[in-house]
Design a protein around this motif. Structure first.
Motif, short mmCIF file in Angstrom:
data_model
loop_
_atom_site.label_atom_id
_atom_site.label_comp_id
_atom_site.label_asym_id
_atom_site.label_seq_id
_atom_site.Cartn_x
_atom_site.Cartn_y
_atom_site.Cartn_z
N HIS A 24 0.72 -1.17 -0.21
CA HIS A 24 -0.01 0.06 0.06
C HIS A 24 0.96 1.32 -0.25
O HIS A 24 1.15 2.50 1.14
CB HIS A 24 -0.43 -0.37 1.43
N GLU A 74 0.78 4.08 -1.09
CA GLU A 74 -0.03 5.74 -0.94
C GLU A 74 -0.03 5.78 0.38
O GLU A 74 -0.10 6.96 0.73
CB GLU A 74 -1.39 5.50 -1.84
N ASN A 75 -0.54 4.42 1.17
CA ASN A 75 -0.72 4.68 2.62
C ASN A 75 0.90 4.85 3.39
O ASN A 75 0.10 5.56 4.26
CB ASN A 75 -1.81 3.14 2.81
N ALA A 76 1.22 4.84 3.11
CA ALA A 76 2.95 4.97 3.16
C ALA A 76 3.21 6.14 3.14
O ALA A 76 3.27 7.09 4.23
CB ALA A 76 4.12 4.30 2.56
N LYS A 77 3.13 6.84 2.30
CA LYS A 77 3.36 8.12 1.55
C LYS A 77 2.47 9.22 2.34
O LYS A 77 2.94 10.16 2.80
CB LYS A 77 2.91 8.00 0.60
N ILE A 78 0.78 8.69 2.64
CA ILE A 78 0.08 9.40 3.28
C ILE A 78 1.24 9.41 4.77
O ILE A 78 0.79 10.56 5.52
CB ILE A 78 -0.79 9.38 3.41
N PHE A 79 1.39 8.42 5.37
CA PHE A 79 1.80 8.69 7.04
C PHE A 79 3.12 8.84 6.70
O PHE A 79 3.64 10.43 8.20
CB PHE A 79 2.24 7.21 7.02
N TRP A 124 2.01 13.11 6.92
CA TRP A 124 1.45 13.18 8.52
C TRP A 124 2.63 13.41 9.48
O TRP A 124 2.98 14.28 10.30
CB TRP A 124 0.44 11.54 8.92
#
Length: 116
Positions: A37, A39-44, A47
């Motif tokens: 995932h 994209e989730n890693a990039k969101i994290f 953040w």
């Protein structure tokens, strides 16, 4: 975000920055090429790069961060040289040199053996 801090530096221990220089510390976030995932890693990562979030981690575990987070750091970390290096010593930081491919391979073999 309120996080309890459990770590305290003993009053008889201080941090020094050698006039000859000291290795520059770098911490990194990375997304593996095969991450399920990305994209989730990039969101994290985004953040975590927000100063108030980076400061929350610093406040919790007495760990420096590379963001402009001073306004969010607790007073004890803001004034502690080991966590928040005074500006007058910044010129003493020396970038580390990357290892050769051969040295990295040797390090990886040794680390793999140690982990067993």
């Amino acid at each position: 975000m309120a996080i309890m801090t459990r770590w305290r530096m003993p009053p008889d221990i201080s941090c020094g920055y050698p006039k000859e220089g000291t290795p520059m510390f770098r911490d990194n976030f990375a997304v593996p090429a095969n991450a399920p995932h990305p994209e989730n890693a990039k969101i994290f990562i985004n953040w975590m790069m927000a100063p108030e979030n980076a400061a929350a981690v610093s406040n919790a575990i007495a760990y420096a961060n590379a963001t402009q987070a001073d306004q969010f750091l607790s007073e004890q970390w803001r004034k502690m040289d080991a966590i928040n290096m005074p500006e007058e010593f910044a010129s003493r930081l020396v970038p580390t040199q990357d290892c050769t491919g051969k040295a990295r391979e040797l390090r990886d073999r040794i680390w793999t053996r140690l982990k067993g």
